[in-house]
Scaffold this active site. Structure first.
Site, mmCIF file in Angstrom:
data_model
loop_
_atom_site.group_PDB
_atom_site.id
_atom_site.type_symbol
_atom_site.label_atom_id
_atom_site.label_comp_id
_atom_site.label_asym_id
_atom_site.label_seq_id
_atom_site.Cartn_x
_atom_site.Cartn_y
_atom_site.Cartn_z
ATOM 1 N N ASP A 31 0.845 -1.195 0.000
ATOM 2 C CA ASP A 31 0.000 0.000 0.000
ATOM 3 C C ASP A 31 0.879 1.243 0.000
ATOM 4 O OD1 ASP A 31 -2.809 -0.876 0.151
ATOM 5 O OD2 ASP A 31 -2.200 -1.823 2.029
ATOM 6 N N ASP A 171 -10.312 -5.341 -1.611
ATOM 7 C CA ASP A 171 -9.343 -4.831 -0.638
ATOM 8 C C ASP A 171 -10.017 -4.050 0.488
ATOM 9 O OD1 ASP A 171 -7.094 -3.843 0.625
ATOM 10 O OD2 ASP A 171 -6.469 -2.546 -1.026
#
Ligand code: DX5
Ligand code: ZN
Length: 208
Positions: A31, A171
């Site tokens: 991320d 996600d």
């Protein structure tokens, strides 16, 4: 079901990456946040690139940034299988998808919870992955948004109507309870559910 592990909520990244090496997790989900597209900021590339020293897994890079074109060439140098950026950015989407492909890396577009599935239509022929956000991007440990299940189904039928093999990944907030809402996708990203447990493999297996 493929599983991609996010270490965003990790308190000890090196130890957790080593523990993930001992599991059958498919990818490490990286991320990346710029403090603009989302309010949080992750470490700069010069630190993030050291990840290769600690992980034997391929990377699934999720760029939550305003200017993906600046970061794509950097993250393309790592052991990267996918680079995904957000459809909500102001940059030229098609150009960025081509830029990812120019490094022979698979490309993905991420959609925030409020973004309509139809926005993806112009880019479908170029996409290897669609990343459906089941939380607002920006931080780990949030609750799975229930309506994501319908969104996954909508994307699944859209892909079928164009006869495309693009994979669907989900996600945010994925755990043993919410996995039942993700059955129509190909991959799930899971962070805190895995990282905050004392048995990574057991948690990963529960999502398969
Ligand atoms: C959220 C991130 C996710 C998140 C996943 O903005 O894109 O990858 O860290 O973590 P959990 O599973 O804790 O929601
Ligand atoms: Zn992510």
């Amino acid at each position: 079901m493929k599983v991609s592990a996010s270490f965003l909520s990790s308190k000890d990244i090196i130890t957790d990456l080593r523990k993930l090496n001992e599991t059958d997790v498919d990818y490490i989900h990286l991320d990346i946040m710029d403090g603009k597209f989302v309010k949080n900021k992750t470490m700069p590339f010069r630190e993030m690139k050291n990840i290769y020293k600690y992980t034997s897994k391929r990377l699934d890079v999720h760029l939550m940034v305003d200017n993906p074109s600046k970061l794509i060439p950097l993250y393309a140098e790592l052991n990267t299988e996918y680079i995904t950026f957000h459809i909500e950015v102001d940059e030229d989407i098609e150009k960025n998808l081509q830029l990812i492909k120019s490094y022979s890396i698979k490309c993905g577009l991420a959609v925030k919870p409020d973004t309509k599935v139809k926005e993806l239509i112009p880019y479908l022929p170029y996409l290897d992955m669609i990343l459906i956000m089941s939380v607002e991007p920006g931080e780990g440990g949030q609750e799975f948004i229930e309506t994501t299940e319908e969104k996954i189904e909508e994307v699944r039928s859209l892909l079928a109507s164009y006869n495309l093999q693009t994979i669907i990944s989900v996600d945010g907030g994925v755990n043993d309870k919410t996995i039942s809402k993700c059955q129509k996708c190909d991959m799930v990203v899971s962070g805190s559910y895995i990282i905050k447990s004392d048995n990574f493999q057991q948690k990963i297996s529960s999502l398969r």
